[in-house]
Design a protein around this motif. Structure first.
Motif, PDB file in Angstrom:
ATOM      1  N   LEU A   1       3.735  10.355  -4.205  1.00  0.00           N
ATOM      2  CA  LEU A   1       4.702  10.518  -5.295  1.00  0.00           C
ATOM      3  C   LEU A   1       6.050   9.875  -4.946  1.00  0.00           C
ATOM      4  CD1 LEU A   1       5.722  11.773  -7.961  1.00  0.00           C
ATOM      5  CD2 LEU A   1       6.275  13.836  -6.655  1.00  0.00           C
ATOM      6  N   ILE A   2       6.521  10.175  -3.745  1.00  0.00           N
ATOM      7  CA  ILE A   2       7.842   9.653  -3.376  1.00  0.00           C
ATOM      8  C   ILE A   2       7.805   8.135  -3.230  1.00  0.00           C
ATOM      9  CG2 ILE A   2       9.535   9.645  -1.479  1.00  0.00           C
ATOM     10  CD1 ILE A   2       9.047  12.698  -1.367  1.00  0.00           C
ATOM     11  N   GLN A   3       6.720   7.631  -2.674  1.00  0.00           N
ATOM     12  CA  GLN A   3       6.591   6.171  -2.596  1.00  0.00           C
ATOM     13  C   GLN A   3       6.604   5.561  -3.990  1.00  0.00           C
ATOM     14  OE1 GLN A   3       2.940   5.985  -0.291  1.00  0.00           O
ATOM     15  NE2 GLN A   3       4.050   5.425   1.568  1.00  0.00           N
ATOM     16  N   GLU A   4       5.893   6.178  -4.934  1.00  0.00           N
ATOM     17  CA  GLU A   4       5.845   5.624  -6.295  1.00  0.00           C
ATOM     18  C   GLU A   4       7.232   5.668  -6.949  1.00  0.00           C
ATOM     19  OE1 GLU A   4       3.235   7.432  -9.272  1.00  0.00           O
ATOM     20  OE2 GLU A   4       2.924   5.411 -10.079  1.00  0.00           O
ATOM     21  N   LEU A   5       7.942   6.758  -6.751  1.00  0.00           N
ATOM     22  CA  LEU A   5       9.293   6.851  -7.331  1.00  0.00           C
ATOM     23  C   LEU A   5      10.205   5.767  -6.747  1.00  0.00           C
ATOM     24  CD1 LEU A   5       9.792  10.737  -7.378  1.00  0.00           C
ATOM     25  CD2 LEU A   5       9.455   9.235  -9.355  1.00  0.00           C
ATOM     26  N   GLN A   6      10.057   5.514  -5.458  1.00  0.00           N
ATOM     27  CA  GLN A   6      10.893   4.469  -4.843  1.00  0.00           C
ATOM     28  C   GLN A   6      10.609   3.090  -5.435  1.00  0.00           C
ATOM     29  OE1 GLN A   6      10.073   4.916  -0.658  1.00  0.00           O
ATOM     30  NE2 GLN A   6      11.614   6.515  -0.388  1.00  0.00           N
TER      31      GLN A   6
ATOM     32  N   SER B   1       0.848  -1.192   0.000  1.00  0.00           N
ATOM     33  CA  SER B   1       0.000   0.000   0.000  1.00  0.00           C
ATOM     34  C   SER B   1       0.883   1.241   0.000  1.00  0.00           C
ATOM     35  CB  SER B   1      -0.920  -0.008   1.220  1.00  0.00           C
ATOM     36  OG  SER B   1      -0.153  -0.036   2.395  1.00  0.00           O
ATOM     37  N   GLY B   2       2.201   1.042  -0.010  1.00  0.00           N
ATOM     38  CA  GLY B   2       3.101   2.191  -0.101  1.00  0.00           C
ATOM     39  C   GLY B   2       4.465   1.951   0.526  1.00  0.00           C
TER      40      GLY B   2
ATOM     41  N   PHE C   1      -5.379  -1.727  -2.878  1.00  0.00           N
ATOM     42  CA  PHE C   1      -4.342  -2.562  -2.263  1.00  0.00           C
ATOM     43  C   PHE C   1      -4.845  -3.992  -2.090  1.00  0.00           C
ATOM     44  CE2 PHE C   1      -2.840  -4.297   1.879  1.00  0.00           C
ATOM     45  CZ  PHE C   1      -1.588  -4.707   1.446  1.00  0.00           C
ATOM     46  N   ASP C   2      -6.127  -4.129  -1.713  1.00  0.00           N
ATOM     47  CA  ASP C   2      -6.672  -5.484  -1.539  1.00  0.00           C
ATOM     48  C   ASP C   2      -6.624  -6.276  -2.841  1.00  0.00           C
ATOM     49  OD1 ASP C   2      -7.146  -5.044   1.118  1.00  0.00           O
ATOM     50  OD2 ASP C   2      -9.218  -4.377   0.814  1.00  0.00           O
ATOM     51  N   ASP C   3      -6.862  -5.613  -3.987  1.00  0.00           N
ATOM     52  CA  ASP C   3      -6.744  -6.285  -5.289  1.00  0.00           C
ATOM     53  C   ASP C   3      -5.308  -6.777  -5.495  1.00  0.00           C
ATOM     54  OD1 ASP C   3      -9.404  -5.801  -6.009  1.00  0.00           O
ATOM     55  OD2 ASP C   3      -8.911  -3.813  -6.800  1.00  0.00           O
ATOM     56  N   CYS C   4      -4.351  -5.926  -5.173  1.00  0.00           N
ATOM     57  CA  CYS C   4      -2.931  -6.300  -5.330  1.00  0.00           C
ATOM     58  C   CYS C   4      -2.621  -7.530  -4.485  1.00  0.00           C
ATOM     59  CB  CYS C   4      -2.017  -5.155  -4.896  1.00  0.00           C
ATOM     60  SG  CYS C   4      -2.224  -3.644  -5.845  1.00  0.00           S
ATOM     61  N   GLN C   5      -3.085  -7.487  -3.252  1.00  0.00           N
ATOM     62  CA  GLN C   5      -2.796  -8.593  -2.343  1.00  0.00           C
ATOM     63  C   GLN C   5      -3.468  -9.883  -2.819  1.00  0.00           C
ATOM     64  OE1 GLN C   5      -3.636  -7.604   1.757  1.00  0.00           O
ATOM     65  NE2 GLN C   5      -1.674  -8.482   2.285  1.00  0.00           N
ATOM     66  N   ALA C   6      -4.684  -9.761  -3.361  1.00  0.00           N
ATOM     67  CA  ALA C   6      -5.398 -10.944  -3.855  1.00  0.00           C
ATOM     68  C   ALA C   6      -4.644 -11.570  -5.033  1.00  0.00           C
ATOM     69  CB  ALA C   6      -6.820 -10.550  -4.265  1.00  0.00           C
ATOM     70  N   LEU C   7      -4.092 -10.736  -5.922  1.00  0.00           N
ATOM     71  CA  LEU C   7      -3.328 -11.254  -7.070  1.00  0.00           C
ATOM     72  C   LEU C   7      -2.093 -12.013  -6.594  1.00  0.00           C
ATOM     73  CD1 LEU C   7      -3.490  -8.185  -9.494  1.00  0.00           C
ATOM     74  CD2 LEU C   7      -4.589 -10.409  -9.816  1.00  0.00           C
ATOM     75  N   VAL C   8      -1.409 -11.448  -5.631  1.00  0.00           N
ATOM     76  CA  VAL C   8      -0.192 -12.097  -5.116  1.00  0.00           C
ATOM     77  C   VAL C   8      -0.551 -13.427  -4.444  1.00  0.00           C
ATOM     78  CG1 VAL C   8       1.620 -11.893  -3.361  1.00  0.00           C
ATOM     79  CG2 VAL C   8       1.152  -9.979  -4.896  1.00  0.00           C
TER      80      VAL C   8
ATOM     81  N   TYR D   1       1.402  -2.393  -6.775  1.00  0.00           N
ATOM     82  CA  TYR D   1       0.857  -1.316  -5.944  1.00  0.00           C
ATOM     83  C   TYR D   1      -0.391  -0.740  -6.602  1.00  0.00           C
ATOM     84  CZ  TYR D   1       3.045   2.097  -9.153  1.00  0.00           C
ATOM     85  OH  TYR D   1       3.398   2.837 -10.253  1.00  0.00           O
ATOM     86  N   PRO D   2      -1.304  -0.182  -5.791  1.00  0.00           N
ATOM     87  CA  PRO D   2      -2.533   0.369  -6.362  1.00  0.00           C
ATOM     88  C   PRO D   2      -2.245   1.711  -7.046  1.00  0.00           C
ATOM     89  CG  PRO D   2      -2.525   0.653  -3.970  1.00  0.00           C
ATOM     90  CD  PRO D   2      -1.268  -0.069  -4.310  1.00  0.00           C
ATOM     91  N   LYS D   3      -2.559   1.743  -8.343  1.00  0.00           N
ATOM     92  CA  LYS D   3      -2.256   2.924  -9.151  1.00  0.00           C
ATOM     93  C   LYS D   3      -2.951   4.173  -8.588  1.00  0.00           C
ATOM     94  CE  LYS D   3      -3.318   4.389 -13.807  1.00  0.00           C
ATOM     95  NZ  LYS D   3      -3.932   3.897 -15.049  1.00  0.00           N
ATOM     96  N   GLY D   4      -2.173   5.237  -8.454  1.00  0.00           N
ATOM     97  CA  GLY D   4      -2.752   6.507  -7.992  1.00  0.00           C
ATOM     98  C   GLY D   4      -3.037   6.549  -6.500  1.00  0.00           C
ATOM     99  N   LYS D   5      -2.711   5.473  -5.778  1.00  0.00           N
ATOM    100  CA  LYS D   5      -3.069   5.447  -4.349  1.00  0.00           C
ATOM    101  C   LYS D   5      -1.837   5.432  -3.447  1.00  0.00           C
ATOM    102  CE  LYS D   5      -7.673   3.456  -4.864  1.00  0.00           C
ATOM    103  NZ  LYS D   5      -7.734   3.040  -6.280  1.00  0.00           N
ATOM    104  N   VAL D   6      -0.646   5.656  -4.010  1.00  0.00           N
ATOM    105  CA  VAL D   6       0.547   5.809  -3.165  1.00  0.00           C
ATOM    106  C   VAL D   6       1.092   7.222  -3.398  1.00  0.00           C
ATOM    107  CG1 VAL D   6       1.081   3.333  -3.306  1.00  0.00           C
ATOM    108  CG2 VAL D   6       2.216   4.910  -4.882  1.00  0.00           C
TER     109      VAL D   6
END
Ligand code: PLP
Length: 433
Positions: free
Chosen positions: A166-171, A136-137, A188-195, A159-164
């Motif tokens: 800027l600095i987290q996304e760059l990292q 989630s970030g 984030f829950d979608d991301c976790q479900a895929l994993v 990661y969930p697009k648009g939900k982290v």
């Protein structure tokens, strides 16, 4: 070191198994069967030692049967290669700044140590692994930067697009090499479900050595003991009692401190500060553990409705809540209180705390108002992240902070991410190619 499952104390696995499995099959959590005591004379001399030296003393006490002193020293030196300074907020109150690592959060200790530990075992076996992690970030950045260029390991981060931020996304997206980032059109829950589905997929498991890097991995907890011990070393000559206040979500950070205490680190009390996700404060008050869906707060790295590491804490106290309450208390703060705390600290000291750290500040303030304060007690607030990772609230409050040099470097780099909807078939095809 041997480890058992919190759900089955008869289980016994070695360190390598626990590191690569993350979770026992019974879905308990791995815990060391024995927590060896840190030598008292060693601790007395810690005021003359550096963070990596103290880190080695702890790691060696725990892992001397698993990893040679020479290899362990190399792992520890690489993992704890940045400072964890104390900022004096008041005479007896200190902010333990854990955000001087590459991803600007305390999770760097865990990410860097876990990656080196895995590489150590892989070198022996000449194996390659593929890490999958949903974030989630904050976890993703620590994992990405922790595993960057570590041999034998590829990392894919969702990661969930648009939900982290800027600095987290760059990292997550500016690393290249062995790190791949996927922006999922979803939560984030979608991301976790895929994993999670990927870990259960036969084709993927036949082709790849899939491994998780989530926060319940024992190799992420061990290095989190280091800075509690280093703080003791710095304060032990001036104070008799230490009270650690840890902003908590999944309760891994505070669990690590409590493991150090069980290994003999002198600590008077631990206080878990939470946001409105107050499952543990309620449990300590009522004796009823009520997991529930998390609610979103300003301290979003602590938005957890069923703190996974809490069972480790219960296990250390044999599930005896009265005994546990002698060592641990907990309190919760809402977004309004978090904002007030940020403003208050800024006004008093021109110092900026992140929203997570703000809950720790509030906990110390309440504690001092409600209990007899002695000169002998030091209060330590763990500052879990740099404020620049959570910029929205500071814009709203009109507070400025200096961006650390790591951030200037990030802005110079190119972003590379794959975008995907939340279909498992697409994700699987991507991993199979
Ligand atoms: C992960 C995180 C926390 C919560 O730590 P736990 O070990 O899950 O309790 C708190 N603050 C920040 C900034 C974090 O990234």
């Amino acid at each position: 070191m041997k480890l058992y499952s919190t759900k089955n104390h008869d289980l016994s696995v070695d360190l390598e198994t626990a590191v690569f499995n993350s979770l026992p099959a019974d879905k308990g959590l791995y815990m060391p069967t024995i927590l060896p005591q840190i030598d008292k004379i060693l601790m007395e001399n810690w005021d003359k030692k550096t963070l990596p030296e103290i880190a080695f003393d702890i790691a060696y006490t725990l892992l001397k049967d698993d990893i040679s002193a020479e290899d362990l020293k190399a792992i520890v030196d690489e993992a704890a290669n940045f400072e964890a300074p104390l900022y004096p907020l008041q005479d007896d109150t200190f902010v333990l700044e854990l955000f001087h690592g590459p991803s600007l959060a305390f999770k760097d200790f865990g990410g860097r140590f876990m990656s080196r530990m895995m590489a150590h075992f892989l070198k022996k076996e000449q194996k390659e692994i593929q890490i999958l992690v949903a974030t989630s970030g904050d976890t993703g950045g620590a994992v990405a930067l922790g595993f960057l260029n570590v041999p034998g390991i590829k990392v894919t981060i969702l990661y969930p697009k648009g939900k982290v931020s800027l600095i987290q996304e760059l990292q997550l997206t500016t690393n290249g090499n062995n790190i791949e980032a996927i922006a999922i059109d979803g939560t984030f829950d979608d991301c976790q479900a895929l994993v999670k589905r990927a870990f259960h997929d036969e084709d993927l498991n036949a082709k790849l050595n899939l491994t998780s890097a989530n926060s319940i991995n024992i190799s992420r907890l061990i290095p989190q003991m280091f800075y509690y011990a280093n703080t003791y070393a710095k304060l032990k000559n001036d104070f008799e009692d230490l009270v650690f206040v840890t902003p908590s979500g999944n309760f891994g950070n505070i669990a690590a401190g409590m493991i150090a205490y069980k290994m003999g680190l002198p600590v008077k009390k631990f206080i878990a500060a939470t946001n409105s996700n107050d499952i543990v404060p309620q449990y300590l008050e009522s004796g009823v553990y009520n997991a529930r869906p998390s609610v979103q707060t300003l301290a979003n790295a602590m938005d957890v409705g069923d703190p996974s590491n809490f069972v480790r804490i219960l296990d250390m106290f044999n599930n005896d809540i009265e005994k546990l309450k002698e060592m641990l208390s907990a309190c919760a703060y809402n977004d309004e209180q978090i904002k007030e705390a940020i403003l208050e600290v800024h006004k008093a000291k021109n110092y900026v705390v992140c929203p997570h750290t703000a809950t720790g500040y509030l906990a110390v303030k309440d504690l001092k108002e409600n209990t007899a304060v002695t000169e002998k007690t030091a209060y330590i607030i763990l500052a879990t992240a740099h404020p620049c990772k959570f910029p929205d609230v500071f814009e709203e409050l009109g507070i400025k902070y200096e961006e650390p040099e790591q951030v200037a470097e990030l802005y110079k780099k190119d972003k590379h991410q794959v975008e995907m909807n939340n279909s498992f078939e697409d994700f699987k095809a991507f991993l199979m190619k």
